[in-house]
Design an enzyme around this catalytic site. Structure first.
Site, PDB file in Angstrom:
ATOM      1  N   TRP A  84       1.064  -0.848  -0.005  1.00 44.31           N
ATOM      2  CA  TRP A  84       0.140  -0.483   0.161  1.00 44.31           C
ATOM      3  C   TRP A  84       0.978   1.285   0.168  1.00 44.31           C
ATOM      4  CZ3 TRP A  84      -1.212  -4.293   3.296  1.00 44.31           C
ATOM      5  CH2 TRP A  84      -2.690  -5.089   2.522  1.00 44.31           C
ATOM      6  N   HIS A 131      -7.167   1.596   2.293  1.00 44.49           N
ATOM      7  CA  HIS A 131      -8.255   1.017   1.752  1.00 44.49           C
ATOM      8  C   HIS A 131      -9.355   0.727   3.068  1.00 44.49           C
ATOM      9  CE1 HIS A 131      -5.890  -2.492   4.246  1.00 44.49           C
ATOM     10  NE2 HIS A 131      -5.738  -0.912   4.931  1.00 44.49           N
ATOM     11  N   ARG A 164      -4.475   6.049  -3.234  1.00 41.70           N
ATOM     12  CA  ARG A 164      -2.803   5.803  -3.116  1.00 41.70           C
ATOM     13  C   ARG A 164      -1.904   6.381  -3.508  1.00 41.70           C
ATOM     14  NH1 ARG A 164      -4.071  -0.763  -2.980  1.00 41.70           N
ATOM     15  NH2 ARG A 164      -5.805  -1.257  -1.580  1.00 41.70           N
ATOM     16  N   GLN A 169     -14.324   1.823  -2.677  1.00 43.47           N
ATOM     17  CA  GLN A 169     -14.138  -0.016  -2.099  1.00 43.47           C
ATOM     18  C   GLN A 169     -15.234  -0.151  -1.669  1.00 43.47           C
ATOM     19  OE1 GLN A 169     -10.441  -1.337   0.090  1.00 43.47           O
ATOM     20  NE2 GLN A 169      -9.004  -1.563  -1.778  1.00 43.47           N
ATOM     21  N   VAL A 178      -6.759 -11.889   7.218  1.00 44.75           N
ATOM     22  CA  VAL A 178      -7.224 -12.798   6.878  1.00 44.75           C
ATOM     23  C   VAL A 178      -6.459 -14.430   7.103  1.00 44.75           C
ATOM     24  CG1 VAL A 178      -9.354 -11.850   5.951  1.00 44.75           C
ATOM     25  CG2 VAL A 178      -6.642 -12.933   4.555  1.00 44.75           C
ATOM     26  N   ALA A 184     -14.604 -11.849   5.613  1.00 47.35           N
ATOM     27  CA  ALA A 184     -13.796 -10.259   5.085  1.00 47.35           C
ATOM     28  C   ALA A 184     -13.564 -10.162   4.058  1.00 47.35           C
ATOM     29  CB  ALA A 184     -13.056  -9.606   6.087  1.00 47.35           C
TER      30      ALA A 184
HETATM   31  N1  DAH Z   1      -7.655  -4.271   1.716  1.00 44.32           N
HETATM   32  C1  DAH Z   1      -7.611  -5.028   0.553  1.00 44.32           C
HETATM   33  C2  DAH Z   1      -6.859  -4.324  -0.204  1.00 44.32           C
HETATM   34  O1  DAH Z   1      -7.387  -3.095  -0.243  1.00 44.32           O
HETATM   35  C3  DAH Z   1      -8.900  -5.779   0.084  1.00 44.32           C
HETATM   36  C4  DAH Z   1      -9.160  -6.650   0.692  1.00 44.32           C
HETATM   37  C5  DAH Z   1      -8.948  -8.623   1.321  1.00 44.32           C
HETATM   38  C6  DAH Z   1     -10.097  -6.724   1.951  1.00 44.32           C
HETATM   39  C7  DAH Z   1      -8.917  -9.266   1.667  1.00 44.32           C
HETATM   40  C8  DAH Z   1     -10.523  -8.202   2.928  1.00 44.32           C
HETATM   41  C9  DAH Z   1     -10.142  -8.663   2.511  1.00 44.32           C
HETATM   42  O2  DAH Z   1     -11.443  -7.820   3.497  1.00 44.32           O
HETATM   43  O3  DAH Z   1     -10.562  -9.175   3.672  1.00 44.32           O
HETATM   44  O4  DAH Z   1      -6.679  -4.705  -1.448  1.00 44.32           O
END
Ligand code: DAH
Length: 335
Positions: A160, A178, A204, A218, A261, A303
C-alpha cells in the site's frame, strides 16, 4: 381670463391626455414608440408646445393649466418608460427569458457511475442482512495498518503506497489506503454478531494508468459471530455474484495472501473465457479479532474487499479507470 377660456385650456390638457394614451397603446413597434415620443414629448412635441403656450395665459389659469400639464408630463413619461421596457424585453437578446417559448426539458443530473455501482453492491448485501456504514477517509496508521496485523516492519506495508497527512502534532495520520480499517473500528465499538458493508473512497500514492487511480472506491465487508466458517464466506459471495453478475456466471476462489485474514482468498469471475479477479477475502485473522478485544477461541468471521469501479468496468466494458474521475459528461451521461 374668462370662464370659457379656462374650460377650453383645461380640456385641451384632457384632450391631449386621451390622444396621447390612445396613441401610446397602439404603438406596437419600437419605431412607433419613438414616433410617439417625438410627437408628444419631443422638443417640438404637443405637450411641450402646450407648456410653452402657458405664457399667454392669465396668471391664475397659468397655475391651474401648468399644474395639470406637468402632472400629465409625469404620467406620460412613466407610461412611456413602461412601454419602452416592455418592448425591449420582447426583443430580448439570446439568453434572457422568452415566456412565449414552449417549455424545454431541463437538464437532469444523475448518479455517478461509481455511486450507482456502490448502491447495487451494498443493496445485494443489505438484502442478505448486512448493514451499510461509513468511516473516515483521513485515518490513523493504527487502524489502517497496526490493528490489521500489518506492523511497521511488515513487508506487506509495501503493498500500500500511502499518502501521509502532514501534521505538526501527529506523524501517524494518513489517507486510508483501503476500507479495511473499518473492520477494526467496527469491532472495537461493537460486540458480535456483526454484519456490515462499508463503501468509501481510498487513496494511494501511485502513478495512474488504465487500471490504477490514485483514488478509488472500495466496498469492505465483515461478518463476525460464533461458528462462522469459510463455507459461509463462499455462500455469501456466491450469492453476491449471482445477484450482480447473473445466475450463469461462473466464479472461482483461489488462495491469496492478506495479513488480516487466514486463510486468504481471491474471487474471480469468468470473463470472456478467462478469469477476472474482483475481490480479496478470507477468514478474519485471530490476531485481528484479538486486537479488537474479541475472544478468538469463541468468535470467527470473514471479511472481503472489492473495487466498485473495477466491477463497473467489467460490466460496462470500460477500458480505462481514469474515466470515472475525469468529470467528462460524454462518459458520465452514458450511465
Ligand atoms: N484491503 C484489501 C486491499 O485493499 C482488500 C481486502 C482483501 C479486503 C482481503 C479484505 C480481505 O477484507 O479480507 O487490497
Amino acid at each position: 381670463m374668462t370662464e370659457t377660456q379656462d374650460t377650453q385650456t383645461s380640456e385641451s390638457v384632457e384632450e391631449l391626455k386621451s390622444a396621447a394614451v390612445a396613441a401610446l397603446n397602439s404603438a406596437d413597434s419600437s419605431e412607433k414608440l419613438e414616433a410617439w415620443r417625438v410627437e408628444f414629448m419631443g422638443r417640438k412635441g404637443r405637450l411641450t408646445s402646450l407648456l410653452r403656450g402657458l405664457g399667454s395665459f392669465a396668471i391664475e389659469d397659468r397655475k391651474i393649466v401648468g399644474a395639470a400639464a406637468n402632472r400629465l408630463r409625469g404620467e406620460l413619461e412613466s407610461l412611456y418608460e413602461d412601454r419602452e421596457s416592455d418592448s425591449k424585453s420582447s426583443q430580448a437578446p439570446v439568453g434572457s427569458i422568452d415566456i412565449t417559448l414552449p417549455g424545454r426539458k431541463p437538464a437532469l443530473g444523475g448518479l455517478h457511475p461509481s455511486t450507482q455501482m456502490i448502491r447495487e453492491i451494498t443493496q445485494a448485501f443489505n438484502e442478505m442482512g448486512f448493514q451499510t456504514i461509513e468511516g473516515p477517509e483521513v485515518e490513523l496508521e493504527k487502524y489502517n495498518f497496526d490493528m490489521l496485523n500489518i506492523p511497521a516492519d511488515h513487508p506487506a506495508r509495501d503493498q500500500w503506497d500511502t499518502i501521509w497527512v502532514d501534521s505538526d502534532t501527529h506523524d501517524d495520520v494518513l489517507l486510508r489506503t483501503h476500507t479495511s480499517p473499518m473492520q477494526a473500528r467496527v469491532m472495537e465499538e461493537n460486540d458480535p454478531p456483526i454484519r456490515v458493508v462499508v463503501p468509501g473512497k481510498c487513496y494511494r500514492y501511485e502513478s495512474t494508468d488504465a487500471t490504477h487511480e490514485w483514488h478509488f472506491n472500495q466496498v469492505e465487508g465483515l461478518a463476525v459471530d460464533e461458528g462462522i466458517t469459510l463455507a459461509d464466506l463462499k455462500g455469501t459471495l456466491y450469492e453476491f455474484a449471482r445477484r450482480v453478475f447473473g445466475a450463469n456466471r461462473k466464479v472461482r476462489f483461489r488462495c491469496d495472501y492478506f495479513p488480516f485474514v487466514e486463510p486468504g482468498v481471491d474471487m474471480s469471475i469468468d470473463w470472456n473465457g478467462g478469469w477476472m479477479e474482483i475481490m480479496g477475502a478470507g477468514m478474519v485473522h485471530p490476531k485481528v479479532l484479538e486486537n479488537a478485544g474479541y475472544d478468538s477461541s469463541k468468535y470467527t468471521g470473514f471479511a472481503f474487499g472489492m473495487g466498485p469501479e473495477r466491477i463497473s468496468m467489467l460490466r460496462n466494458e470500460i477500458t480505462d479507470i481514469r474515466h470515472f474521475f475525469s468529470n467528462d459528461l460524454r462518459f458520465l451521461t452514458q450511465f
